[in-house]
Design a protein around this motif. Structure first.
Motif, PDB file in Angstrom:
ATOM      1  N   GLY A  23      36.695  -0.146 -43.522  1.00  0.00           N
ATOM      2  CA  GLY A  23      37.074   0.320 -41.837  1.00  0.00           C
ATOM      3  C   GLY A  23      37.103   1.495 -41.302  1.00  0.00           C
ATOM      4  O   GLY A  23      36.541   1.729 -39.849  1.00  0.00           O
ATOM      5  N   ARG A  24      36.245   2.510 -42.246  1.00  0.00           N
ATOM      6  CA  ARG A  24      36.081   4.226 -41.527  1.00  0.00           C
ATOM      7  C   ARG A  24      34.715   3.786 -41.146  1.00  0.00           C
ATOM      8  O   ARG A  24      33.997   4.410 -40.802  1.00  0.00           O
ATOM      9  CB  ARG A  24      36.522   5.476 -42.195  1.00  0.00           C
ATOM     10  N   LEU A  26      32.841   0.923 -40.352  1.00  0.00           N
ATOM     11  CA  LEU A  26      32.693   0.560 -39.646  1.00  0.00           C
ATOM     12  C   LEU A  26      32.651   1.138 -38.447  1.00  0.00           C
ATOM     13  O   LEU A  26      31.882   0.937 -37.681  1.00  0.00           O
ATOM     14  CB  LEU A  26      33.717  -1.047 -39.493  1.00  0.00           C
ATOM     15  N   GLN A  27      33.588   2.206 -38.579  1.00  0.00           N
ATOM     16  CA  GLN A  27      34.669   2.564 -37.195  1.00  0.00           C
ATOM     17  C   GLN A  27      33.184   4.113 -36.963  1.00  0.00           C
ATOM     18  O   GLN A  27      32.661   3.598 -36.133  1.00  0.00           O
ATOM     19  CB  GLN A  27      35.471   3.052 -37.399  1.00  0.00           C
ATOM     20  N   GLN A  28      32.564   4.231 -37.884  1.00  0.00           N
ATOM     21  CA  GLN A  28      31.635   5.057 -37.232  1.00  0.00           C
ATOM     22  C   GLN A  28      30.009   4.769 -37.842  1.00  0.00           C
ATOM     23  O   GLN A  28      29.502   5.484 -36.702  1.00  0.00           O
ATOM     24  CB  GLN A  28      31.091   6.084 -38.855  1.00  0.00           C
ATOM     25  N   TYR A  30      29.919   1.484 -35.710  1.00  0.00           N
ATOM     26  CA  TYR A  30      30.293   1.702 -33.966  1.00  0.00           C
ATOM     27  C   TYR A  30      30.202   2.437 -33.464  1.00  0.00           C
ATOM     28  O   TYR A  30      29.589   2.534 -32.152  1.00  0.00           O
ATOM     29  CB  TYR A  30      31.516   0.741 -34.755  1.00  0.00           C
ATOM     30  N   ARG A  31      30.736   3.765 -33.708  1.00  0.00           N
ATOM     31  CA  ARG A  31      30.652   4.940 -33.381  1.00  0.00           C
ATOM     32  C   ARG A  31      29.638   5.697 -32.066  1.00  0.00           C
ATOM     33  O   ARG A  31      28.651   5.165 -31.937  1.00  0.00           O
ATOM     34  CB  ARG A  31      31.460   5.659 -33.018  1.00  0.00           C
ATOM     35  N   GLN A  32      28.928   5.569 -33.638  1.00  0.00           N
ATOM     36  CA  GLN A  32      27.304   5.966 -33.774  1.00  0.00           C
ATOM     37  C   GLN A  32      26.351   5.116 -32.459  1.00  0.00           C
ATOM     38  O   GLN A  32      25.567   5.876 -31.918  1.00  0.00           O
ATOM     39  CB  GLN A  32      26.531   5.955 -34.845  1.00  0.00           C
ATOM     40  N   ASN A  34      27.394   2.885 -30.131  1.00  0.00           N
ATOM     41  CA  ASN A  34      27.741   3.581 -29.182  1.00  0.00           C
ATOM     42  C   ASN A  34      26.919   4.679 -28.205  1.00  0.00           C
ATOM     43  O   ASN A  34      27.017   4.753 -27.039  1.00  0.00           O
ATOM     44  CB  ASN A  34      29.091   2.904 -28.983  1.00  0.00           C
ATOM     45  N   THR A 160      46.451  -8.828 -32.684  1.00  0.00           N
ATOM     46  CA  THR A 160      45.241  -7.083 -33.312  1.00  0.00           C
ATOM     47  C   THR A 160      46.959  -6.689 -33.089  1.00  0.00           C
ATOM     48  O   THR A 160      46.837  -5.856 -33.024  1.00  0.00           O
ATOM     49  CB  THR A 160      44.052  -6.419 -32.803  1.00  0.00           C
TER      50      THR A 160
END
Length: 161
Positions: A23-24, A26-28, A30-32, A34, A160
């Protein structure tokens, strides 16, 4: 309920787990993705756009949509979407027109500037994906896309909120 006891070695393991869980990661990424996309779009003349604006534009169908549809797709309130629409109208990316099927409602459409944004956005996404492929290689990139698509389809029906 299962509770883990963490001694000093366990705390180190917990710290590591928190850094590398999927999860972390994927989030990293995703942020990068964007942040890089927004910076590249700004270089192409699209100043003042936030991630929320870009997401609205990504939810907008080429034949137009009602604000309620856009809000539902983005998972935000109609009022919040209305504010984003107003912001993007002010920047001349979109415009509202009366819905021919219901004069009380309006549809949101891309303007010429909005179409230009779309062209730039697709070019940016292709460039970023090419960077990813240069890091991962063609086969691994193809596998990443297939794996993410498989997970997306599997979890599509799960609420969700």
């Amino acid at each position: 309920m299962y509770m883990m006891n963490f001694d000093e070695h366990g705390i180190e393991d917990l710290h590591l787990m928190r850094q590398i869980h999927i999860g972390r990661l994927l989030q990293q990424v995703y942020r990068q993705f964007n942040q890089q996309a927004i910076a590249m779009l700004q270089e192409r003349g699209h100043q003042g756009l936030t991630l929320a604006h870009i997401q609205l534009l990504s939810h907008l169908d080429v034949e137009g949509n009602r604000i309620t549809v856009l809000a539902e797709r983005a998972g935000i309130t109609k009022q919040s979407m209305g504010q984003l629409v107003t912001d993007l109208e002010d920047q001349r990316y979109i415009e509202r027109k009366a819905d021919p099927s219901d004069r009380r409602a309006s549809l949101v459409f891309f303007t010429d500037r909005g179409w230009e944004f779309l062209q730039h956005a697709y070019a940016v996404w292709r460039e970023i994906e090419a960077d990813y492929q240069s890091i991962l290689g063609e086969a691994e990139m193809r596998q990443l896309r297939a794996s993410l698509a498989k997970l997306s389809v599997h979890f599509k029906g799960i609420r969700t909120s």
